[in-house]
Design an enzyme around this catalytic site. Structure first.
Site, PDB file in Angstrom:
ATOM      1  N   ASN A   1       0.837  -1.198   0.000  1.00 19.32           N
ATOM      2  CA  ASN A   1       0.000   0.000   0.000  1.00 19.32           C
ATOM      3  C   ASN A   1       0.875   1.253   0.000  1.00 19.32           C
ATOM      4  OD1 ASN A   1       0.589  -0.875   2.669  1.00 19.32           O
ATOM      5  ND2 ASN A   1      -1.121   0.274   3.524  1.00 19.32           N
TER       6      ASN A   1
ATOM      7  N   GLU B   1       0.242   5.195   0.681  1.00 19.67           N
ATOM      8  CA  GLU B   1      -0.742   6.204   1.114  1.00 19.67           C
ATOM      9  C   GLU B   1      -0.345   7.604   0.640  1.00 19.67           C
ATOM     10  OE1 GLU B   1      -1.220   5.514   5.331  1.00 19.67           O
ATOM     11  OE2 GLU B   1      -2.361   3.683   4.942  1.00 19.67           O
TER      12      GLU B   1
ATOM     13  N   GLU C   1      -2.932  -4.727  -3.098  1.00 17.18           N
ATOM     14  CA  GLU C   1      -3.407  -5.586  -4.193  1.00 17.18           C
ATOM     15  C   GLU C   1      -3.344  -4.831  -5.523  1.00 17.18           C
ATOM     16  OE1 GLU C   1      -4.797  -4.972  -1.290  1.00 17.18           O
ATOM     17  OE2 GLU C   1      -6.050  -6.633  -0.585  1.00 17.18           O
TER      18      GLU C   1
HETATM   19  N1  THU Z   1      -5.208  -1.793   2.564  1.00 23.22           N
HETATM   20  C1  THU Z   1      -4.618  -2.555   1.600  1.00 23.22           C
HETATM   21  O1  THU Z   1      -3.568  -2.182   1.053  1.00 23.22           O
HETATM   22  N2  THU Z   1      -5.209  -3.720   1.257  1.00 23.22           N
HETATM   23  C2  THU Z   1      -6.303  -4.258   1.877  1.00 23.22           C
HETATM   24  O2  THU Z   1      -6.728  -5.345   1.523  1.00 23.22           O
HETATM   25  C3  THU Z   1      -6.960  -3.513   2.966  1.00 23.22           C
HETATM   26  C4  THU Z   1      -6.456  -2.130   3.204  1.00 23.22           C
HETATM   27  C5  THU Z   1      -4.537  -0.551   2.968  1.00 23.22           C
HETATM   28  C6  THU Z   1      -5.141   0.738   2.482  1.00 23.22           C
HETATM   29  C7  THU Z   1      -4.627   1.718   3.519  1.00 23.22           C
HETATM   30  O3  THU Z   1      -3.332   2.167   3.125  1.00 23.22           O
HETATM   31  C8  THU Z   1      -4.484   0.893   4.779  1.00 23.22           C
HETATM   32  O4  THU Z   1      -4.498  -0.464   4.376  1.00 23.22           O
HETATM   33  C9  THU Z   1      -5.591   1.137   5.793  1.00 23.22           C
HETATM   34  O5  THU Z   1      -6.836   1.007   5.221  1.00 23.22           O
END
Ligand code: THU
Length: 132
Positions: free
Chosen positions: A39, A41, A52
């Site tokens: 992820n 942000e 994903e």
């Molecule tokens: N997040 C993911 O990367 N994948 C998931 O399946 C659930 C949530 C991330 C998005 C965000 O950066 C953090 O987790 C909190 O929601």
């Protein structure tokens, strides 16, 4: 390295200064090659991207459009389910029976499939017959 170990490794690279919640994902393309994503942000929160989505983007950038296996890992009390958008993204490139392994850093896991995660998925067939 297993698909889950690849997801575990790339999770370390996640950029999550706001949620402090690092996620790693790995997808195996039909060729057998593995693509990883974490992820990323953003201070403008909606601009952040999920692990994903990153793994899928890496797969498509490498020229593959079919995934046959998925692993996702986070440091959480229970395996973290992909968000709704990521379920649709996985469905775009996988089949209903494509395995999706959801795991935690502490060692628990949940074996699922794309169809279990996204029953009634929106597909191309739903647009047929539309007159525009
Ligand atoms: N997040 C993911 O990367 N994948 C998931 O399946 C659930 C949530 C991330 C998005 C965000 O950066 C953090 O987790 C909190 O929601």
């Amino acid at each position: 390295m297993s698909l889950l170990d690849e997801a575990r490794a790339v999770r370390e690279a996640a950029y999550a200064p706001y949620s402090k919640f690092k996620v790693g994902a790995a997808v195996r393309g039909a060729s057998g090659r593995i693509y990883r994503g974490c992820n990323v942000e953003n201070v403008a929160y909606p601009e952040g991207t999920c692990a994903e989505a990153g793994a899928i983007a890496a797969m498509v950038a490498a020229g593959e459009t079919e995934l046959i296996e998925v692993a996702v890992i986070a440091d959480a009390p229970a395996p973290v389910p992909p968000c709704g958008g990521c379920r649709q993204k996985l469905a775009e490139f996988g089949r209903g029976d494509t395995p999706v392994l959801l795991a935690t850093v502490s060692g628990t896991s949940l074996a699922s499939t794309i169809a279990e995660l996204l029953p009634g998925r929106f597909e191309v067939a739903h647009m047929s017959g539309s007159s525009g």
